[in-house]
Scaffold this motif. Structure first.
Motif, PDB file in Angstrom:
ATOM      1  N   ALA A 191      40.108  96.433  43.402  1.00  0.00           N
ATOM      2  CA  ALA A 191      40.857  96.583  44.652  1.00  0.00           C
ATOM      3  C   ALA A 191      39.897  96.500  45.826  1.00  0.00           C
ATOM      4  CB  ALA A 191      41.600  97.908  44.686  1.00  0.00           C
ATOM      5  N   SER A 192      40.424  96.135  46.989  1.00  0.00           N
ATOM      6  CA  SER A 192      39.608  96.102  48.193  1.00  0.00           C
ATOM      7  C   SER A 192      40.484  96.398  49.397  1.00  0.00           C
ATOM      8  CB  SER A 192      38.915  94.751  48.359  1.00  0.00           C
ATOM      9  OG  SER A 192      39.871  93.716  48.513  1.00  0.00           O
ATOM     10  N   THR A 193      39.830  96.780  50.488  1.00  0.00           N
ATOM     11  CA  THR A 193      40.527  97.059  51.721  1.00  0.00           C
ATOM     12  C   THR A 193      39.667  96.603  52.898  1.00  0.00           C
ATOM     13  OG1 THR A 193      41.625  98.794  53.024  1.00  0.00           O
ATOM     14  CG2 THR A 193      39.605  99.410  51.896  1.00  0.00           C
ATOM     15  N   ASN A 194      40.315  96.310  54.010  1.00  0.00           N
ATOM     16  CA  ASN A 194      39.553  95.866  55.174  1.00  0.00           C
ATOM     17  C   ASN A 194      38.915  97.070  55.861  1.00  0.00           C
ATOM     18  OD1 ASN A 194      41.874  97.011  56.216  1.00  0.00           O
ATOM     19  ND2 ASN A 194      42.261  95.375  57.690  1.00  0.00           N
TER      20      ASN A 194
ATOM     21  N   ILE B  25      44.080 102.063  46.942  1.00  0.00           N
ATOM     22  CA  ILE B  25      42.791 102.184  47.615  1.00  0.00           C
ATOM     23  C   ILE B  25      43.015 102.700  49.029  1.00  0.00           C
ATOM     24  CG2 ILE B  25      42.806  99.779  48.431  1.00  0.00           C
ATOM     25  CD1 ILE B  25      39.759  99.754  47.952  1.00  0.00           C
ATOM     26  N   SER B  26      42.109 103.559  49.474  1.00  0.00           N
ATOM     27  CA  SER B  26      42.185 104.080  50.838  1.00  0.00           C
ATOM     28  C   SER B  26      40.784 104.446  51.296  1.00  0.00           C
ATOM     29  CB  SER B  26      43.120 105.296  50.900  1.00  0.00           C
ATOM     30  OG  SER B  26      42.622 106.360  50.116  1.00  0.00           O
TER      31      SER B  26
ATOM     32  N   TYR C 206      44.810  94.013  45.433  1.00  0.00           N
ATOM     33  CA  TYR C 206      44.677  94.586  44.104  1.00  0.00           C
ATOM     34  C   TYR C 206      44.672  93.523  43.030  1.00  0.00           C
ATOM     35  CZ  TYR C 206      45.975  98.888  46.512  1.00  0.00           C
ATOM     36  OH  TYR C 206      46.017  99.967  47.375  1.00  0.00           O
ATOM     37  N   ALA C 207      43.940  93.796  41.966  1.00  0.00           N
ATOM     38  CA  ALA C 207      44.041  92.971  40.777  1.00  0.00           C
ATOM     39  C   ALA C 207      45.427  93.172  40.170  1.00  0.00           C
ATOM     40  CB  ALA C 207      42.967  93.358  39.768  1.00  0.00           C
ATOM     41  N   ASP C 208      45.947  92.135  39.563  1.00  0.00           N
ATOM     42  CA  ASP C 208      47.279  92.232  38.966  1.00  0.00           C
ATOM     43  C   ASP C 208      47.357  93.353  37.934  1.00  0.00           C
ATOM     44  OD1 ASP C 208      47.973  88.639  38.952  1.00  0.00           O
ATOM     45  OD2 ASP C 208      48.215  90.161  40.506  1.00  0.00           O
ATOM     46  N   SER C 209      46.268  93.603  37.238  1.00  0.00           N
ATOM     47  CA  SER C 209      46.266  94.591  36.158  1.00  0.00           C
ATOM     48  C   SER C 209      46.429  96.026  36.661  1.00  0.00           C
ATOM     49  CB  SER C 209      44.977  94.478  35.348  1.00  0.00           C
ATOM     50  OG  SER C 209      43.843  94.682  36.183  1.00  0.00           O
ATOM     51  N   VAL C 210      46.183  96.258  37.953  1.00  0.00           N
ATOM     52  CA  VAL C 210      46.275  97.626  38.484  1.00  0.00           C
ATOM     53  C   VAL C 210      47.335  97.763  39.563  1.00  0.00           C
ATOM     54  CG1 VAL C 210      43.826  97.954  37.973  1.00  0.00           C
ATOM     55  CG2 VAL C 210      44.542  97.384  40.306  1.00  0.00           C
ATOM     56  N   LYS C 211      47.926  96.655  39.957  1.00  0.00           N
ATOM     57  CA  LYS C 211      48.900  96.678  41.039  1.00  0.00           C
ATOM     58  C   LYS C 211      50.061  97.600  40.694  1.00  0.00           C
ATOM     59  CE  LYS C 211      49.032  92.740  42.938  1.00  0.00           C
ATOM     60  NZ  LYS C 211      49.284  91.310  43.217  1.00  0.00           N
ATOM     61  N   GLY C 212      50.424  98.460  41.636  1.00  0.00           N
ATOM     62  CA  GLY C 212      51.500  99.411  41.411  1.00  0.00           C
ATOM     63  C   GLY C 212      51.049 100.715  40.801  1.00  0.00           C
TER      64      GLY C 212
ATOM     65  N   PRO D  48      30.655  92.745  54.833  1.00  0.00           N
ATOM     66  CA  PRO D  48      31.346  92.383  56.085  1.00  0.00           C
ATOM     67  C   PRO D  48      32.593  91.532  55.847  1.00  0.00           C
ATOM     68  CG  PRO D  48      28.984  92.136  56.356  1.00  0.00           C
ATOM     69  CD  PRO D  48      29.223  92.397  54.899  1.00  0.00           C
ATOM     70  N   VAL D  49      32.599  90.798  54.743  1.00  0.00           N
ATOM     71  CA  VAL D  49      33.705  89.901  54.421  1.00  0.00           C
ATOM     72  C   VAL D  49      34.377  90.368  53.133  1.00  0.00           C
ATOM     73  CG1 VAL D  49      34.378  87.532  53.920  1.00  0.00           C
ATOM     74  CG2 VAL D  49      32.514  87.980  55.534  1.00  0.00           C
ATOM     75  N   MET D  50      35.665  90.714  53.197  1.00  0.00           N
ATOM     76  CA  MET D  50      36.346  91.253  52.029  1.00  0.00           C
ATOM     77  C   MET D  50      36.364  90.275  50.864  1.00  0.00           C
ATOM     78  SD  MET D  50      39.923  93.356  51.894  1.00  0.00           S
ATOM     79  CE  MET D  50      41.106  92.065  52.121  1.00  0.00           C
ATOM     80  N   HIS D  51      36.419  88.998  51.153  1.00  0.00           N
ATOM     81  CA  HIS D  51      36.453  87.993  50.086  1.00  0.00           C
ATOM     82  C   HIS D  51      35.238  88.103  49.165  1.00  0.00           C
ATOM     83  CE1 HIS D  51      37.453  84.279  48.063  1.00  0.00           C
ATOM     84  NE2 HIS D  51      36.229  83.835  48.312  1.00  0.00           N
ATOM     85  N   GLN D  52      34.102  88.495  49.732  1.00  0.00           N
ATOM     86  CA  GLN D  52      32.889  88.620  48.916  1.00  0.00           C
ATOM     87  C   GLN D  52      33.043  89.700  47.852  1.00  0.00           C
ATOM     88  OE1 GLN D  52      30.407  86.471  48.959  1.00  0.00           O
ATOM     89  NE2 GLN D  52      31.515  85.377  50.559  1.00  0.00           N
ATOM     90  N   ILE D  53      33.830  90.711  48.136  1.00  0.00           N
ATOM     91  CA  ILE D  53      34.082  91.752  47.143  1.00  0.00           C
ATOM     92  C   ILE D  53      35.001  91.189  46.054  1.00  0.00           C
ATOM     93  CG2 ILE D  53      35.101  94.036  46.773  1.00  0.00           C
ATOM     94  CD1 ILE D  53      34.386  94.635  49.726  1.00  0.00           C
ATOM     95  N   VAL D  54      36.005  90.450  46.462  1.00  0.00           N
ATOM     96  CA  VAL D  54      36.954  89.873  45.515  1.00  0.00           C
ATOM     97  C   VAL D  54      36.261  88.932  44.529  1.00  0.00           C
ATOM     98  CG1 VAL D  54      39.048  88.486  45.274  1.00  0.00           C
ATOM     99  CG2 VAL D  54      38.836  90.086  47.177  1.00  0.00           C
TER     100      VAL D  54
END
Length: 122
Positions: free
Chosen positions: A48-51, A69-70, A59-65, A99-105
Motif C-alpha cells: 500500500a502507499s499514500t501521498n 494505510i494512514s 493498495y495491492a489487490d491482495s489486501v484491498k478492503g 518523493p514520487v509515490m510510483h517509486q514505492i509501487v
C-alpha cells in the motif's frame, strides 16, 4: 530519512494488527510513503502507499478492503491497519518513502527501513 517499523507479531487468521513506522525527520511529511512486504525466499511486493498529505491510498489487490494505510505527519508516523488477516499475509513488512509515490509501487523507493515480522497462523 531513517524509517523504523514496529507492531508486528504472531496472530491468528481473522485477527487484526496495526503496524507503525516512525521517520527520523520532519521532511517525511513531504514524501509519499508506503508499505512493502517480503516472504523469505520470495521477491518483495507492494502492499500500500499514500501521498504526502495522506489523502490518496493505493493498495495491492491482495489486501484491498482489508488493509488501510494512514499517516500522521505531526508525529512523522505512517500506519498500516490490517484486518481479516490471512496466513498468506505472513511476511516481513517494510515501510518506504519517496518523493514520487510510483517509486514505492515499483519497489524502488528512495528510503526504506528495517522491517517488522507479521506471522498469521491458520
Amino acid at each position: 530519512v531513517q524509517l523504523q517499523a514496529s507492531g508486528g507479531g504472531l496472530v491468528q487468521a481473522g485477527d487484526s494488527l496495526r503496524l507503525s513506522c516512525v521517520a527520523s525527520e520532519r521532511t517525511f511529511g513531504g514524501l509519499a510513503a508506503g508499505w512493502l512486504r517480503q516472504v523469505p525466499g520470495k521477491e518483495r511486493e507492494f502492499v500500500a502507499s499514500t501521498n504526502k498529505g495522506g489523502g490518496t491510498g493505493l493498495y495491492a489487490d491482495s489486501v484491498k478492503g482489508r488493509f488501510t494505510i494512514s499517516r500522521d505527519n505531526t508525529k512523522n508516523t505512517l500506519y498500516l491497519q490490517m484486518n481479516s488477516l490471512k496466513p498468506e499475509d505472513t511476511a516481513v513488512y517494510y515501510c518506504a518513502a519517496d518523493p514520487v509515490m510510483h517509486q514505492i509501487v515499483v519497489l524502488t523507493p528512495g528510503f526504506s527501513g528495517q522491517g517488522t515480522l507479521v506471522t498469521v497462523s491458520s
